[in-house]
Design an enzyme around this catalytic site. Structure first.
Site, PDB file in Angstrom:
ATOM      1  N   ARG A 178       0.812  -1.236   0.000  1.00  0.00           N
ATOM      2  CA  ARG A 178       0.000   0.000   0.000  1.00  0.00           C
ATOM      3  C   ARG A 178       0.844   1.283   0.000  1.00  0.00           C
ATOM      4  O   ARG A 178       0.465   2.289   0.611  1.00  0.00           O
ATOM      5  CB  ARG A 178      -0.974   0.021   1.190  1.00  0.00           C
ATOM      6  CG  ARG A 178      -1.967  -1.118   1.189  1.00  0.00           C
ATOM      7  CD  ARG A 178      -2.983  -1.017   0.052  1.00  0.00           C
ATOM      8  NE  ARG A 178      -3.777  -2.223   0.021  1.00  0.00           N
ATOM      9  CZ  ARG A 178      -3.512  -3.279  -0.770  1.00  0.00           C
ATOM     10  NH1 ARG A 178      -2.497  -3.247  -1.626  1.00  0.00           N
ATOM     11  NH2 ARG A 178      -4.279  -4.331  -0.756  1.00  0.00           N
ATOM     12  N   SER A 225     -10.420   0.071   3.413  1.00  0.00           N
ATOM     13  CA  SER A 225      -9.818  -0.462   4.646  1.00  0.00           C
ATOM     14  C   SER A 225      -9.269   0.663   5.512  1.00  0.00           C
ATOM     15  O   SER A 225      -8.576   1.552   5.015  1.00  0.00           O
ATOM     16  CB  SER A 225      -8.673  -1.411   4.314  1.00  0.00           C
ATOM     17  OG  SER A 225      -9.171  -2.481   3.574  1.00  0.00           O
ATOM     18  N   GLU A 295      -4.277   2.845   7.287  1.00  0.00           N
ATOM     19  CA  GLU A 295      -4.032   2.835   5.837  1.00  0.00           C
ATOM     20  C   GLU A 295      -4.541   4.153   5.243  1.00  0.00           C
ATOM     21  O   GLU A 295      -4.041   4.643   4.248  1.00  0.00           O
ATOM     22  CB  GLU A 295      -4.762   1.644   5.201  1.00  0.00           C
ATOM     23  CG  GLU A 295      -4.456   1.468   3.724  1.00  0.00           C
ATOM     24  CD  GLU A 295      -5.018   0.179   3.148  1.00  0.00           C
ATOM     25  OE1 GLU A 295      -4.840  -0.900   3.754  1.00  0.00           O
ATOM     26  OE2 GLU A 295      -5.635   0.262   2.068  1.00  0.00           O
TER      27      GLU A 295
HETATM   28  C1  FAD Z   1     -15.576   0.965  -1.348  1.00  0.00           C
HETATM   29  C2  FAD Z   1     -14.079   1.073  -1.399  1.00  0.00           C
HETATM   30  C3  FAD Z   1     -13.334  -0.049  -1.670  1.00  0.00           C
HETATM   31  C4  FAD Z   1     -11.933   0.028  -1.687  1.00  0.00           C
HETATM   32  N1  FAD Z   1     -11.220  -1.090  -1.965  1.00  0.00           N
HETATM   33  C5  FAD Z   1      -9.872  -1.029  -2.022  1.00  0.00           C
HETATM   34  C6  FAD Z   1      -9.097  -2.186  -2.356  1.00  0.00           C
HETATM   35  O1  FAD Z   1      -9.619  -3.256  -2.606  1.00  0.00           O
HETATM   36  N2  FAD Z   1      -7.757  -2.051  -2.398  1.00  0.00           N
HETATM   37  C7  FAD Z   1      -7.120  -0.872  -2.142  1.00  0.00           C
HETATM   38  O2  FAD Z   1      -5.888  -0.822  -2.217  1.00  0.00           O
HETATM   39  N3  FAD Z   1      -7.830   0.256  -1.836  1.00  0.00           N
HETATM   40  C8  FAD Z   1      -9.186   0.189  -1.774  1.00  0.00           C
HETATM   41  N4  FAD Z   1      -9.906   1.325  -1.459  1.00  0.00           N
HETATM   42  C9  FAD Z   1      -9.201   2.566  -1.106  1.00  0.00           C
HETATM   43  C10 FAD Z   1      -8.869   3.537  -2.245  1.00  0.00           C
HETATM   44  O3  FAD Z   1      -9.760   3.411  -3.329  1.00  0.00           O
HETATM   45  C11 FAD Z   1      -7.426   3.370  -2.719  1.00  0.00           C
HETATM   46  O4  FAD Z   1      -6.507   3.591  -1.670  1.00  0.00           O
HETATM   47  C12 FAD Z   1      -7.076   4.328  -3.865  1.00  0.00           C
HETATM   48  O5  FAD Z   1      -5.788   4.006  -4.309  1.00  0.00           O
HETATM   49  C13 FAD Z   1      -7.124   5.815  -3.507  1.00  0.00           C
HETATM   50  O6  FAD Z   1      -7.105   6.543  -4.716  1.00  0.00           O
HETATM   51  P1  FAD Z   1      -7.748   8.002  -4.820  1.00  0.00           P
HETATM   52  O7  FAD Z   1      -7.559   8.489  -6.207  1.00  0.00           O
HETATM   53  O8  FAD Z   1      -9.137   7.989  -4.310  1.00  0.00           O
HETATM   54  O9  FAD Z   1      -6.774   8.787  -3.846  1.00  0.00           O
HETATM   55  P2  FAD Z   1      -7.127   9.900  -2.744  1.00  0.00           P
HETATM   56  O10 FAD Z   1      -7.954   9.286  -1.675  1.00  0.00           O
HETATM   57  O11 FAD Z   1      -7.654  11.126  -3.384  1.00  0.00           O
HETATM   58  O12 FAD Z   1      -5.666  10.207  -2.191  1.00  0.00           O
HETATM   59  C14 FAD Z   1      -4.928   9.233  -1.478  1.00  0.00           C
HETATM   60  C15 FAD Z   1      -3.516   9.791  -1.202  1.00  0.00           C
HETATM   61  O13 FAD Z   1      -2.793   9.884  -2.420  1.00  0.00           O
HETATM   62  C16 FAD Z   1      -2.383  11.246  -2.654  1.00  0.00           C
HETATM   63  N5  FAD Z   1      -2.508  11.467  -4.094  1.00  0.00           N
HETATM   64  C17 FAD Z   1      -3.626  11.383  -4.853  1.00  0.00           C
HETATM   65  N6  FAD Z   1      -3.326  11.598  -6.144  1.00  0.00           N
HETATM   66  C18 FAD Z   1      -1.986  11.821  -6.198  1.00  0.00           C
HETATM   67  C19 FAD Z   1      -1.075  12.102  -7.254  1.00  0.00           C
HETATM   68  N7  FAD Z   1      -1.466  12.187  -8.534  1.00  0.00           N
HETATM   69  N8  FAD Z   1       0.233  12.279  -6.943  1.00  0.00           N
HETATM   70  C20 FAD Z   1       0.669  12.178  -5.656  1.00  0.00           C
HETATM   71  N9  FAD Z   1      -0.157  11.923  -4.623  1.00  0.00           N
HETATM   72  C21 FAD Z   1      -1.468  11.749  -4.889  1.00  0.00           C
HETATM   73  C22 FAD Z   1      -3.313  12.108  -1.812  1.00  0.00           C
HETATM   74  O14 FAD Z   1      -2.717  13.348  -1.481  1.00  0.00           O
HETATM   75  C23 FAD Z   1      -3.537  11.201  -0.612  1.00  0.00           C
HETATM   76  O15 FAD Z   1      -2.455  11.322   0.289  1.00  0.00           O
HETATM   77  C24 FAD Z   1     -11.304   1.267  -1.437  1.00  0.00           C
HETATM   78  C25 FAD Z   1     -12.075   2.407  -1.177  1.00  0.00           C
HETATM   79  C26 FAD Z   1     -13.441   2.323  -1.153  1.00  0.00           C
HETATM   80  C27 FAD Z   1     -14.246   3.550  -0.881  1.00  0.00           C
END
Ligand code: FAD
Length: 303
Positions: A178, A225, A295
């Site tokens: 992660r 998570s 996480e």
């Molecule tokens: C229903 C549900 C199910 C999920 N299932 C999983 C799963 O199975 N596996 C899993 O790993 N995760 C899961 N997640 C969590 C989440 O979707 C992941 O962690 C995902 O990678 C986050 O991406 P995001 O674009 O939403 O990032 P954000 O939540 O917007 O940001 C996360 C972090 O990354 C940084 N960030 C965002 N974009 C950039 C960029 N371009 N450059 C540098 N930093 C950046 C942000 O500043 C922040 O610190 C789930 C979430 C939900 C709601």
């Protein structure tokens, strides 16, 4: 205050922005107070210029992808949120008999990549289907499920750091559980996906979504998570063993379906979620001597 200078620069660079924008609408758990400015850069060039400007002026900023791994304070953020969701593009840059190579900008949604694959006949990323993430956020978090991670598909990553663009090859040493270890702003990446029949992609996607629906509160307001799985166990199983499934503080509740998810029942506060997280950490430590590591990422608050 910096607002006047920033607004002037944003207009000059033709970057759309909103003032005092509530962040709750931009997170999957629907929690978070307002930010001073939310900006929506659509082109890489203007994004880099505004980042340089903010760094030079000392204006605090935060990168927002899909907002699906974030807990934001109820007070919000006294700075600029860079909403990267407008920075999106997917382009096929090559192929061979078995594989297809794509160049994708950071703000592109994972579901859009899967959708393009269904149309054009490539897959291998369906394990992330149903996650409301962007490519940039998925890379930053090394998102994974069902034994796969995005790191296995990434070939090159384009990063902006210290005023410079770097394109780096993806090697094992850059990734851990992660986590993408390189700092900086992920601007985009090259992915290697498999040529597959549309029917097969749809079948796999359906199977993964079905598994998720059974195991996780997929259609409720959560940030996925809450804690990372410790080395030898599952965070959800540990929390469940402490009889915390269904435990509620304010309008936040530890999911009945999966104990490593916290659900916003409607109007929950970040402080309610933090209290639940603390409680889970304390109970698990007391019973098993294991420290659960969050996480989720925090903005304006901390555990
Ligand atoms: C229903 C549900 C199910 C999920 N299932 C999983 C799963 O199975 N596996 C899993 O790993 N995760 C899961 N997640 C969590 C989440 O979707 C992941 O962690 C995902 O990678 C986050 O991406 P995001 O674009 O939403 O990032 P954000 O939540 O917007 O940001 C996360 C972090 O990354 C940084 N960030 C965002 N974009 C950039 C960029 N371009 N450059 C540098 N930093 C950046 C942000 O500043 C922040 O610190 C789930 C979430 C939900 C709601």
């Amino acid at each position: 205050m910096w607002f006047k200078d920033l607004d002037k620069k944003l207009k000059e660079l033709k970057i759309n922005f909103k003032t005092d924008e509530p962040l709750s609408s931009y997170t999957s758990i629907k929690i978070g107070g307002p930010c001073k400015r939310m900006i929506f850069p659509e082109r890489e060039e203007s994004l880099l210029k505004i980042i340089d400007f903010m760094e030079e002026k000392g204006i605090p900023f935060f990168l927002l992808g899909g907002g699906s791994k974030l807990l934001i304070s109820d007070r919000g953020f006294e700075g600029v949120v860079i909403n990267l969701c407008s920075l999106k593009k997917r382009e096929i840059i090559g192929e061979n008999e078995k594989k297809i190579f794509l160049k994708i900008l950071a703000g592109t949604r994972i579901n859009e990549i899967i959708g393009l694959g269904i149309k054009k006949g490539f897959g291998g990323i369906e394990f992330l289907g149903g996650i409301p993430a962007t490519l940039g956020g998925a890379i930053k978090m090394n998102a994974g499920a069902f034994g796969y991670t995005i790191s296995q598909l990434v070939k090159k990553i384009k990063i902006y750091k210290n005023g410079e663009i770097k394109i780096i090859d993806s090697t094992d040493s850059l990734w851990e559980y992660r986590k993408f270890k390189e700092s900086g702003i992920v601007l985009g990446a090259e992915l290697e996906l498999k040529k597959m029949k549309t029917e097969e992609i749809k079948k796999r996607l359906k199977e993964y979504l079905e598994k998720r629906r059974k195991m996780q509160p997929l259609f409720e307001k959560t940030f996925g998570s809450v804690f990372k799985n410790p080395a030898s166990s599952y965070a959800g199983a540990l929390i469940e063993s402490c009889n915390l499934k269904g435990y509620q503080i304010g309008n936040a509740k530890i999911s009945e379906k999966h104990a490593n998810f916290i659900v916003n029942l409607g109007g929950a506060k970040a402080t309610d979620v933090l209290k639940l997280m603390k409680l889970a950490q304390e109970r698990v430590f007391k019973k098993f001597g294991i420290i659960l590591e969050p996480e989720v990422n925090f903005l304006g608050c901390q555990l």
